[in-house]
Scaffold this motif. Sequence first.
Motif, PDB file in Angstrom:
ATOM      1  N   CYS A  75      55.431   5.053  -5.255  1.00  0.00           N
ATOM      2  CA  CYS A  75      55.214   5.226  -6.697  1.00  0.00           C
ATOM      3  C   CYS A  75      55.900   4.119  -7.485  1.00  0.00           C
ATOM      4  O   CYS A  75      55.324   3.532  -8.397  1.00  0.00           O
ATOM      5  N   SER A  76      57.145   3.821  -7.109  1.00  0.00           N
ATOM      6  CA  SER A  76      57.888   2.763  -7.790  1.00  0.00           C
ATOM      7  C   SER A  76      57.220   1.404  -7.605  1.00  0.00           C
ATOM      8  O   SER A  76      57.090   0.614  -8.555  1.00  0.00           O
ATOM      9  N   GLN A  77      56.764   1.133  -6.379  1.00  0.00           N
ATOM     10  CA  GLN A  77      56.079  -0.131  -6.113  1.00  0.00           C
ATOM     11  C   GLN A  77      54.775  -0.234  -6.890  1.00  0.00           C
ATOM     12  O   GLN A  77      54.413  -1.304  -7.378  1.00  0.00           O
ATOM     13  N   MET A  78      54.067   0.907  -7.021  1.00  0.00           N
ATOM     14  CA  MET A  78      52.822   0.920  -7.795  1.00  0.00           C
ATOM     15  C   MET A  78      53.098   0.562  -9.254  1.00  0.00           C
ATOM     16  O   MET A  78      52.393  -0.265  -9.852  1.00  0.00           O
ATOM     17  N   CYS A  79      54.118   1.170  -9.843  1.00  0.00           N
ATOM     18  CA  CYS A  79      54.446   0.878 -11.242  1.00  0.00           C
ATOM     19  C   CYS A  79      54.781  -0.597 -11.431  1.00  0.00           C
ATOM     20  O   CYS A  79      54.335  -1.233 -12.393  1.00  0.00           O
ATOM     21  N   GLY A  87      49.242  -5.215 -16.635  1.00  0.00           N
ATOM     22  CA  GLY A  87      49.766  -4.789 -17.926  1.00  0.00           C
ATOM     23  C   GLY A  87      49.205  -5.616 -19.063  1.00  0.00           C
ATOM     24  O   GLY A  87      48.461  -6.576 -18.836  1.00  0.00           O
ATOM     25  N   PRO A  88      49.557  -5.274 -20.295  1.00  0.00           N
ATOM     26  CA  PRO A  88      50.389  -4.123 -20.654  1.00  0.00           C
ATOM     27  C   PRO A  88      49.598  -2.822 -20.598  1.00  0.00           C
ATOM     28  O   PRO A  88      48.376  -2.819 -20.708  1.00  0.00           O
ATOM     29  N   ILE A  89      50.326  -1.723 -20.442  1.00  0.00           N
ATOM     30  CA  ILE A  89      49.740  -0.390 -20.421  1.00  0.00           C
ATOM     31  C   ILE A  89      50.022   0.298 -21.754  1.00  0.00           C
ATOM     32  O   ILE A  89      51.168   0.350 -22.199  1.00  0.00           O
ATOM     33  N   ASP A  90      48.972   0.808 -22.364  1.00  0.00           N
ATOM     34  CA  ASP A  90      49.102   1.489 -23.655  1.00  0.00           C
ATOM     35  C   ASP A  90      49.133   3.007 -23.520  1.00  0.00           C
ATOM     36  O   ASP A  90      49.695   3.702 -24.370  1.00  0.00           O
ATOM     37  N   ILE A  91      48.498   3.512 -22.460  1.00  0.00           N
ATOM     38  CA  ILE A  91      48.348   4.960 -22.262  1.00  0.00           C
ATOM     39  C   ILE A  91      48.667   5.278 -20.804  1.00  0.00           C
ATOM     40  O   ILE A  91      48.180   4.599 -19.896  1.00  0.00           O
ATOM     41  N   VAL A  92      49.471   6.301 -20.589  1.00  0.00           N
ATOM     42  CA  VAL A  92      49.744   6.788 -19.241  1.00  0.00           C
ATOM     43  C   VAL A  92      49.330   8.247 -19.157  1.00  0.00           C
ATOM     44  O   VAL A  92      49.689   9.048 -20.021  1.00  0.00           O
ATOM     45  N   ILE A  93      48.578   8.599 -18.116  1.00  0.00           N
ATOM     46  CA  ILE A  93      48.331  10.002 -17.808  1.00  0.00           C
ATOM     47  C   ILE A  93      48.892  10.279 -16.423  1.00  0.00           C
ATOM     48  O   ILE A  93      48.396   9.774 -15.422  1.00  0.00           O
ATOM     49  N   ASN A  94      49.961  11.067 -16.387  1.00  0.00           N
ATOM     50  CA  ASN A  94      50.553  11.496 -15.129  1.00  0.00           C
ATOM     51  C   ASN A  94      49.819  12.765 -14.689  1.00  0.00           C
ATOM     52  O   ASN A  94      50.185  13.880 -15.051  1.00  0.00           O
ATOM     53  N   ASN A  95      48.778  12.563 -13.910  1.00  0.00           N
ATOM     54  CA  ASN A  95      47.884  13.663 -13.571  1.00  0.00           C
ATOM     55  C   ASN A  95      48.058  14.164 -12.142  1.00  0.00           C
ATOM     56  O   ASN A  95      47.748  15.312 -11.850  1.00  0.00           O
ATOM     57  N   THR A 124      56.006  12.061 -11.909  1.00  0.00           N
ATOM     58  CA  THR A 124      55.806  12.035 -13.363  1.00  0.00           C
ATOM     59  C   THR A 124      56.993  11.388 -14.066  1.00  0.00           C
ATOM     60  O   THR A 124      56.833  10.553 -14.960  1.00  0.00           O
ATOM     61  N   ILE A 125      58.179  11.783 -13.648  1.00  0.00           N
ATOM     62  CA  ILE A 125      59.395  11.209 -14.249  1.00  0.00           C
ATOM     63  C   ILE A 125      59.452   9.705 -13.985  1.00  0.00           C
ATOM     64  O   ILE A 125      59.744   8.905 -14.887  1.00  0.00           O
ATOM     65  N   LEU A 126      59.163   9.311 -12.764  1.00  0.00           N
ATOM     66  CA  LEU A 126      59.263   7.901 -12.392  1.00  0.00           C
ATOM     67  C   LEU A 126      58.253   7.044 -13.139  1.00  0.00           C
ATOM     68  O   LEU A 126      58.605   5.992 -13.696  1.00  0.00           O
ATOM     69  N   CYS A 127      56.994   7.481 -13.178  1.00  0.00           N
ATOM     70  CA  CYS A 127      55.973   6.702 -13.904  1.00  0.00           C
ATOM     71  C   CYS A 127      56.280   6.643 -15.393  1.00  0.00           C
ATOM     72  O   CYS A 127      56.121   5.596 -16.032  1.00  0.00           O
ATOM     73  N   THR A 128      56.720   7.762 -15.945  1.00  0.00           N
ATOM     74  CA  THR A 128      57.069   7.785 -17.367  1.00  0.00           C
ATOM     75  C   THR A 128      58.208   6.822 -17.654  1.00  0.00           C
ATOM     76  O   THR A 128      58.166   6.050 -18.619  1.00  0.00           O
ATOM     77  N   ARG A 129      59.221   6.855 -16.809  1.00  0.00           N
ATOM     78  CA  ARG A 129      60.382   5.984 -17.019  1.00  0.00           C
ATOM     79  C   ARG A 129      60.005   4.511 -16.937  1.00  0.00           C
ATOM     80  O   ARG A 129      60.350   3.710 -17.820  1.00  0.00           O
ATOM     81  N   GLU A 130      59.280   4.137 -15.879  1.00  0.00           N
ATOM     82  CA  GLU A 130      58.995   2.725 -15.652  1.00  0.00           C
ATOM     83  C   GLU A 130      57.998   2.164 -16.669  1.00  0.00           C
ATOM     84  O   GLU A 130      58.219   1.093 -17.243  1.00  0.00           O
ATOM     85  N   ILE A 131      56.912   2.868 -16.899  1.00  0.00           N
ATOM     86  CA  ILE A 131      55.915   2.367 -17.844  1.00  0.00           C
ATOM     87  C   ILE A 131      56.410   2.542 -19.268  1.00  0.00           C
ATOM     88  O   ILE A 131      56.178   1.683 -20.132  1.00  0.00           O
ATOM     89  N   GLY A 132      57.119   3.641 -19.527  1.00  0.00           N
ATOM     90  CA  GLY A 132      57.677   3.855 -20.865  1.00  0.00           C
ATOM     91  C   GLY A 132      58.702   2.799 -21.241  1.00  0.00           C
ATOM     92  O   GLY A 132      58.765   2.361 -22.396  1.00  0.00           O
TER      93      GLY A 132
END
Length: 260
Positions: A75-79, A87-95, A124-132
């Motif tokens: 997950c971290s490597q994907m982010c 990038g840049p990413i404007d919208i994230v959906i942690n689905n 969800t936490i990891l993707c939110t943290r990294e992309i956020g």
Amino acid sequence: MSILNRFRLNGRRLLITGGSRGLGKEMALAIADAGADVVLVGRDPESLEATSEEIRSLGRIATPIQANVGDLNACSQMCEKVLKDHGPIDIVINNVGGRRIDVPLTEQSLEQWQTILDLNLNSTILCTREIGKAMIERGQGGRIINVASVSGMVVHRSIGGRSYETAKAAVIQFTRAAAVDWAPHGITVNAICPGGFMTEPNVRWCEQNPEIIDSFRRQIPMGDYGQPEDLGPLAVYLASDAARYMTGATLVIDGGFTLT
């Protein structure tokens, strides 16, 4: 200006996990239809490519990335890859998520428990943290949508795997906390709580456990399960400027299930 213009997503880019099938696919297609390009993350290369082709048929750019985000290293490597290459990413959906385990609490191992928390909560936490973090550094705001579940609000009977309820309840509270922290940066963080939807896993559940599925159905005031495409319009709203003043919200879409 037409009110519908506030729902347009032209020039924006979505990252969605679990985006090639089920609820994720329908949200990805809806957001692409509203004008955004899409980075799709999933495990199955065939469904990733098939959904990407549907997005391209709408005139949008689709970038499939094969990754198992339930593996936190992957997950971290994907982010990192997404931010570097797409990038840049404007919208994230942690689905991404799922119960996956139907065993009584007394029989669920700690390893099983951790696996489900990693899949549903920690990814969800990891993707939110990294992309956020990248959204904050960019300084142009953003939208984060976490897919929780009504299982984070009520407990279903006659089913095991209580790590799922625990993880989804934590997703709801994490959404609220992140929303408070990031509101000054123009980043909204909201949660969607679907009820019963006839996704592929639930179709299989229906075949294997018809009595449980029928019992759930009888508890839905609207009389039936939702269809995956019912979720698309809500995702578009939360991703758009129409929802600019909504953050920290938990939006239930369940046919009235949690009202009874």
